[in-house]
Write a protein that holds these residues in place. Structure first.
Motif, PDB file in Angstrom:
ATOM      1  N   ASN A  97       0.821  -1.223   0.000  1.00 36.24           N
ATOM      2  CA  ASN A  97       0.000   0.000   0.000  1.00 36.24           C
ATOM      3  C   ASN A  97       0.853   1.270   0.000  1.00 36.24           C
ATOM      4  OD1 ASN A  97      -2.440  -1.497   0.064  1.00 36.24           O
ATOM      5  ND2 ASN A  97      -2.283  -1.695   2.302  1.00 36.24           N
ATOM      6  N   LYS A  98       1.944   1.209  -0.777  1.00 34.40           N
ATOM      7  CA  LYS A  98       2.824   2.371  -0.948  1.00 34.40           C
ATOM      8  C   LYS A  98       3.427   2.835   0.368  1.00 34.40           C
ATOM      9  CE  LYS A  98       1.593   2.313  -5.256  1.00 34.40           C
ATOM     10  NZ  LYS A  98       2.483   1.684  -6.260  1.00 34.40           N
ATOM     11  N   ALA A  99       3.772   1.894   1.243  1.00 36.67           N
ATOM     12  CA  ALA A  99       4.288   2.249   2.568  1.00 36.67           C
ATOM     13  C   ALA A  99       5.719   2.772   2.526  1.00 36.67           C
ATOM     14  CB  ALA A  99       4.214   1.033   3.494  1.00 36.67           C
ATOM     15  N   THR A 100       6.413   2.592   1.393  1.00 39.05           N
ATOM     16  CA  THR A 100       7.776   3.122   1.288  1.00 39.05           C
ATOM     17  C   THR A 100       7.709   4.624   1.031  1.00 39.05           C
ATOM     18  OG1 THR A 100       8.522   1.006   0.371  1.00 39.05           O
ATOM     19  CG2 THR A 100       9.984   2.896   0.093  1.00 39.05           C
ATOM     20  N   VAL A 101       8.470   5.383   1.788  1.00 41.22           N
ATOM     21  CA  VAL A 101       8.431   6.832   1.714  1.00 41.22           C
ATOM     22  C   VAL A 101       9.004   7.330   0.385  1.00 41.22           C
ATOM     23  CG1 VAL A 101      10.691   7.099   2.816  1.00 41.22           C
ATOM     24  CG2 VAL A 101       9.011   8.951   2.950  1.00 41.22           C
ATOM     25  N   LEU A 102       8.385   8.360  -0.193  1.00 40.74           N
ATOM     26  CA  LEU A 102       8.917   9.014  -1.380  1.00 40.74           C
ATOM     27  C   LEU A 102       9.850  10.143  -0.968  1.00 40.74           C
ATOM     28  CD1 LEU A 102       5.708   9.347  -3.626  1.00 40.74           C
ATOM     29  CD2 LEU A 102       7.538   7.656  -3.849  1.00 40.74           C
ATOM     30  N   GLY A 103      10.864  10.408  -1.771  1.00 35.94           N
ATOM     31  CA  GLY A 103      11.763  11.517  -1.479  1.00 35.94           C
ATOM     32  C   GLY A 103      12.977  11.494  -2.368  1.00 35.94           C
ATOM     33  N   ASP A 104      13.610  12.670  -2.515  1.00 38.76           N
ATOM     34  CA  ASP A 104      14.775  12.763  -3.390  1.00 38.76           C
ATOM     35  C   ASP A 104      16.014  13.298  -2.678  1.00 38.76           C
ATOM     36  OD1 ASP A 104      14.065  15.372  -3.014  1.00 38.76           O
ATOM     37  OD2 ASP A 104      13.714  15.823  -5.135  1.00 38.76           O
ATOM     38  N   ASP A 105      16.003  13.242  -1.353  1.00 43.16           N
ATOM     39  CA  ASP A 105      17.150  13.764  -0.606  1.00 43.16           C
ATOM     40  C   ASP A 105      17.614  12.795   0.470  1.00 43.16           C
ATOM     41  OD1 ASP A 105      14.958  14.004   0.997  1.00 43.16           O
ATOM     42  OD2 ASP A 105      15.357  16.072   1.641  1.00 43.16           O
ATOM     43  N   PHE A 106      17.528  11.497   0.163  1.00 45.80           N
ATOM     44  CA  PHE A 106      17.966  10.472   1.108  1.00 45.80           C
ATOM     45  C   PHE A 106      19.424  10.101   0.826  1.00 45.80           C
ATOM     46  CE2 PHE A 106      13.333   9.027   0.509  1.00 45.80           C
ATOM     47  CZ  PHE A 106      12.883   9.957   1.423  1.00 45.80           C
ATOM     48  N   TYR A 107      20.068   9.539   1.855  1.00 45.73           N
ATOM     49  CA  TYR A 107      21.451   9.098   1.727  1.00 45.73           C
ATOM     50  C   TYR A 107      21.655   7.850   2.575  1.00 45.73           C
ATOM     51  CZ  TYR A 107      22.312  13.748  -0.178  1.00 45.73           C
ATOM     52  OH  TYR A 107      22.266  14.892  -0.934  1.00 45.73           O
ATOM     53  N   ILE A 108      22.505   6.964   2.108  1.00 47.65           N
ATOM     54  CA  ILE A 108      22.862   5.815   2.931  1.00 47.65           C
ATOM     55  C   ILE A 108      23.637   6.315   4.149  1.00 47.65           C
ATOM     56  CG2 ILE A 108      24.314   3.755   3.053  1.00 47.65           C
ATOM     57  CD1 ILE A 108      23.503   3.087   0.220  1.00 47.65           C
ATOM     58  N   TYR A 109      23.170   5.929   5.319  1.00 46.72           N
ATOM     59  CA  TYR A 109      23.781   6.427   6.550  1.00 46.72           C
ATOM     60  C   TYR A 109      24.170   5.316   7.521  1.00 46.72           C
ATOM     61  CZ  TYR A 109      19.478   5.340   9.046  1.00 46.72           C
ATOM     62  OH  TYR A 109      18.415   4.659   9.609  1.00 46.72           O
ATOM     63  N   TYR A 110      23.794   4.077   7.201  1.00 46.27           N
ATOM     64  CA  TYR A 110      23.937   3.007   8.196  1.00 46.27           C
ATOM     65  C   TYR A 110      24.116   1.685   7.468  1.00 46.27           C
ATOM     66  CZ  TYR A 110      22.175  -0.497  11.577  1.00 46.27           C
ATOM     67  OH  TYR A 110      22.000  -1.592  12.376  1.00 46.27           O
ATOM     68  N   LYS A 111      24.980   0.821   8.015  1.00 46.21           N
ATOM     69  CA  LYS A 111      25.181  -0.504   7.442  1.00 46.21           C
ATOM     70  C   LYS A 111      25.319  -1.528   8.558  1.00 46.21           C
ATOM     71  CE  LYS A 111      27.449   0.870   3.096  1.00 46.21           C
ATOM     72  NZ  LYS A 111      26.689   0.113   2.104  1.00 46.21           N
ATOM     73  N   GLN A 112      24.728  -2.699   8.329  1.00 47.27           N
ATOM     74  CA  GLN A 112      24.819  -3.788   9.299  1.00 47.27           C
ATOM     75  C   GLN A 112      24.618  -5.098   8.551  1.00 47.27           C
ATOM     76  OE1 GLN A 112      25.486  -3.349  12.634  1.00 47.27           O
ATOM     77  NE2 GLN A 112      25.613  -5.572  12.880  1.00 47.27           N
ATOM     78  N   GLU A 113      25.510  -6.075   8.769  1.00 47.41           N
ATOM     79  CA  GLU A 113      25.413  -7.334   8.027  1.00 47.41           C
ATOM     80  C   GLU A 113      24.129  -8.079   8.366  1.00 47.41           C
ATOM     81  OE1 GLU A 113      27.910 -11.424   7.014  1.00 47.41           O
ATOM     82  OE2 GLU A 113      28.824  -9.855   8.257  1.00 47.41           O
ATOM     83  N   TRP A 114      23.794  -8.186   9.628  1.00 49.09           N
ATOM     84  CA  TRP A 114      22.521  -8.758  10.065  1.00 49.09           C
ATOM     85  C   TRP A 114      21.832  -7.746  10.969  1.00 49.09           C
ATOM     86  CZ3 TRP A 114      20.357 -12.981   8.056  1.00 49.09           C
ATOM     87  CH2 TRP A 114      21.174 -13.935   7.443  1.00 49.09           C
ATOM     88  N   ASN A 115      20.578  -7.470  10.689  1.00 44.96           N
ATOM     89  CA  ASN A 115      19.877  -6.448  11.455  1.00 44.96           C
ATOM     90  C   ASN A 115      18.484  -6.956  11.827  1.00 44.96           C
ATOM     91  OD1 ASN A 115      20.266  -3.319  12.009  1.00 44.96           O
ATOM     92  ND2 ASN A 115      18.108  -3.644  11.518  1.00 44.96           N
ATOM     93  N   PRO A 116      18.091  -6.870  13.109  1.00 41.43           N
ATOM     94  CA  PRO A 116      16.729  -7.276  13.481  1.00 41.43           C
ATOM     95  C   PRO A 116      15.693  -6.393  12.786  1.00 41.43           C
ATOM     96  CG  PRO A 116      18.134  -7.049  15.420  1.00 41.43           C
ATOM     97  CD  PRO A 116      18.880  -6.442  14.281  1.00 41.43           C
ATOM     98  N   LEU A 117      14.598  -7.015  12.382  1.00 43.39           N
ATOM     99  CA  LEU A 117      13.489  -6.304  11.744  1.00 43.39           C
ATOM    100  C   LEU A 117      12.223  -6.512  12.561  1.00 43.39           C
ATOM    101  CD1 LEU A 117      14.137  -7.456   8.037  1.00 43.39           C
ATOM    102  CD2 LEU A 117      14.977  -5.364   9.142  1.00 43.39           C
ATOM    103  N   PHE A 118      11.154  -5.818  12.193  1.00 42.08           N
ATOM    104  CA  PHE A 118       9.867  -6.048  12.845  1.00 42.08           C
ATOM    105  C   PHE A 118       9.426  -7.494  12.648  1.00 42.08           C
ATOM    106  CE2 PHE A 118       9.675  -1.419  11.982  1.00 42.08           C
ATOM    107  CZ  PHE A 118       9.507  -0.982  13.294  1.00 42.08           C
ATOM    108  N   ASN A 119       8.586  -7.982  13.562  1.00 47.59           N
ATOM    109  CA  ASN A 119       8.029  -9.338  13.519  1.00 47.59           C
ATOM    110  C   ASN A 119       9.077 -10.414  13.770  1.00 47.59           C
ATOM    111  OD1 ASN A 119       5.454  -8.300  12.959  1.00 47.59           O
ATOM    112  ND2 ASN A 119       5.870  -8.317  10.737  1.00 47.59           N
ATOM    113  N   ASP A 120      10.125 -10.050  14.522  1.00 47.16           N
ATOM    114  CA  ASP A 120      11.122 -11.030  14.974  1.00 47.16           C
ATOM    115  C   ASP A 120      11.799 -11.760  13.821  1.00 47.16           C
ATOM    116  OD1 ASP A 120      10.655 -10.480  17.698  1.00 47.16           O
ATOM    117  OD2 ASP A 120       8.902 -11.805  17.692  1.00 47.16           O
ATOM    118  N   VAL A 121      12.153 -11.024  12.789  1.00 50.84           N
ATOM    119  CA  VAL A 121      12.923 -11.591  11.675  1.00 50.84           C
ATOM    120  C   VAL A 121      14.169 -10.733  11.487  1.00 50.84           C
ATOM    121  CG1 VAL A 121      10.945 -12.644  10.514  1.00 50.84           C
ATOM    122  CG2 VAL A 121      11.577 -10.267  10.004  1.00 50.84           C
ATOM    123  N   TYR A 122      15.019 -11.163  10.545  1.00 51.82           N
ATOM    124  CA  TYR A 122      16.293 -10.487  10.332  1.00 51.82           C
ATOM    125  C   TYR A 122      16.474 -10.131   8.859  1.00 51.82           C
ATOM    126  CZ  TYR A 122      17.659 -11.897  15.038  1.00 51.82           C
ATOM    127  OH  TYR A 122      17.708 -12.057  16.390  1.00 51.82           O
TER     128      TYR A 122
END
Length: 408
Positions: free
Chosen positions: A205-230
């Motif tokens: 349902n278009k939940a990804t935010v629109l925008g043209d001024d984003f930048y990569i700011y963070y990196k992690q090989e394994w990262n916890p996500l919502f709903n107890d997944v990775y």
């Protein structure tokens, strides 16, 4: 000689109907383009290359001599432009060195090893000589894991060598098409040159935010996500919005949620940008912090098009097929071709060279419609001919089977 390019559905070869037929079937992926590349950048490619071998196998030669270049494992078909069908039926072909290049009774040549040799063809009253140079086989630009489309590698490599220049990458996410295209900069310093297109899943349902001024700011090989997944190989670009793999049940490469993987190409996430492991790892490894990111909507997926996803059929195997981990069970798998075998036909006989021939991809999906058949059969000439069945799947892995057709 009548050369035809035909798809599988129409490929019923009536060998008695024409004196010479070239059997060339080429699977070509869809292509799209947009106006993202300035008109003055004439060397910039904005079309997605064919998934099949895009080298034209037919070499039309004029005159009694010609120089022809070919690579190891490459096929070419020599076609003397001035020869009549009757002369070709009586033609005789030979190679001065079958260890370097071979030729069959239809003028098909196969490069076998580096070196030079001479192909001789007696056509009518004229002796033709073709000087063949066989070079090493070119390396594929694809790694055999990602389903991505690549282009303009020459421009990118030049930019990568300019270590003191600007960031070589700009990532653009087409939310409505679930496609990510990465650009590098042109001679004017603008990010207009597409170099890599990758399939993804954006937010439901278009939940990804629109925008043209984003930048990569963070990196992690394994990262916890919502709903107890990775998520694997995570790169954050705005708040909680991340590039990451399809979810894993645990921080382990053999716990992939395979049904979620098969949703790639459609909306599926809570808002992050899900990608194949191979593609999100590419971003993780190659796009440093401060790489610019844009998320937008457009009916055109991008200048290179939208890659085709590969689908997992074995849901008991918890691996992403595109993961280059050596322990991945998919690492040693390739497409398979079944039913291709040597054939003997009587002069004037009708034959369907694709009858009973099927193919599956790395994940055992049916890709029979992607089979290519390359060769040249002279229907009214008793002789021995070589045909090659080949197929390439969306991971750019290939399979090739050579068979012999005898006309008696």
């Amino acid at each position: 000689m009548n050369f035809k390019s035909i798809n599988r559905k129409s490929f019923i070869l009536t060998l008695a109907a024409v004196l010479g037929v070239s059997v060339i079937v080429t699977a070509v992926a869809g292509r799209t383009s947009d106006n993202s590349v300035p008109a003055d950048n004439k060397n910039i490619n904005t079309t997605q290359p064919s998934l099949a071998n895009n080298k034209q196998p037919t070499v039309i030669v004029t005159g009694e001599t010609a120089d022809i270049s070919i690579e190891c494992n490459e096929i070419k078909i020599i076609t003397p432009s001035e020869a009549t069908a009757e002369e070709l039926v009586k033609s005789k072909w030979s190679s001065s060195d079958n260890n370097i290049v071979t030729v069959d009774d239809g003028g098909r040549i196969d490069g076998l090893s580096e070196g030079t040799a001479t192909i001789t063809a007696q056509i009518g009253n004229t002796r033709h000589t073709y000087n063949i140079t066989v070079a090493a086989q070119s390396q594929s630009i694809y790694d055999g894991y990602s389903t991505c489309y690549l282009a303009n590698t020459d421009v990118l490599n030049e930019n990568l060598n300019n270590i003191y220049e600007k960031n070589p990458y700009f990532i653009k996410v087409n939310r409505s098409q679930n496609c990510v295209t990465v650009y590098t900069y042109d001679k004017n310093g603008e990010y207009t040159v597409p170099v890599r297109a990758m399939i993804c899943s954006t937010g439901i349902n278009k939940a990804t935010v629109l925008g043209d001024d984003f930048y990569i700011y963070y990196k992690q090989e394994w990262n916890p996500l919502f709903n107890d997944v990775y998520g694997h190989y995570v790169s954050g670009f705005y708040g909680d919005y991340l590039f990451h793999s399809v979810p894993y049940e645990d921080a382990s490469a053999d716990t992939l949620e395979t049904e979620e993987f098969n949703k790639l190409g459609d909306e599926a996430s809570l808002g992050c940008v899900r990608m194949e492991t191979a593609d999100v790892k590419w971003i993780y490894d190659n796009c440093p912090e401060n790489t610019p990111v844009t998320v937008y909507d457009d009916n055109n997926p991008g200048p290179l098009g939208k890659p085709e996803a590969i689908k997992i059929t074995d849901h008991t195997c918890g691996w992403d097929p595109t993961d280059d981990d050596p322990q991945n069970p998919y690492a040693t798998k390739t497409p398979e071709i079944h039913g291709a075998s040597d054939l003997t036909i009587t002069k004037g006989e009708t034959a369907d060279l694709l009858e009973g021939v099927t193919a599956v991809d790395t994940c055992s999906n049916n890709i029979t419609d992607k089979i290519s058949v390359t060769g040249n059969v002279l229907t009214d000439k008793v002789g021995t001919y070589k045909l090659t069945y080949s197929v390439e799947d969306t991971m750019h892995r290939t399979k090739r089977i050579d068979v012999t057709v005898k006309v008696v």
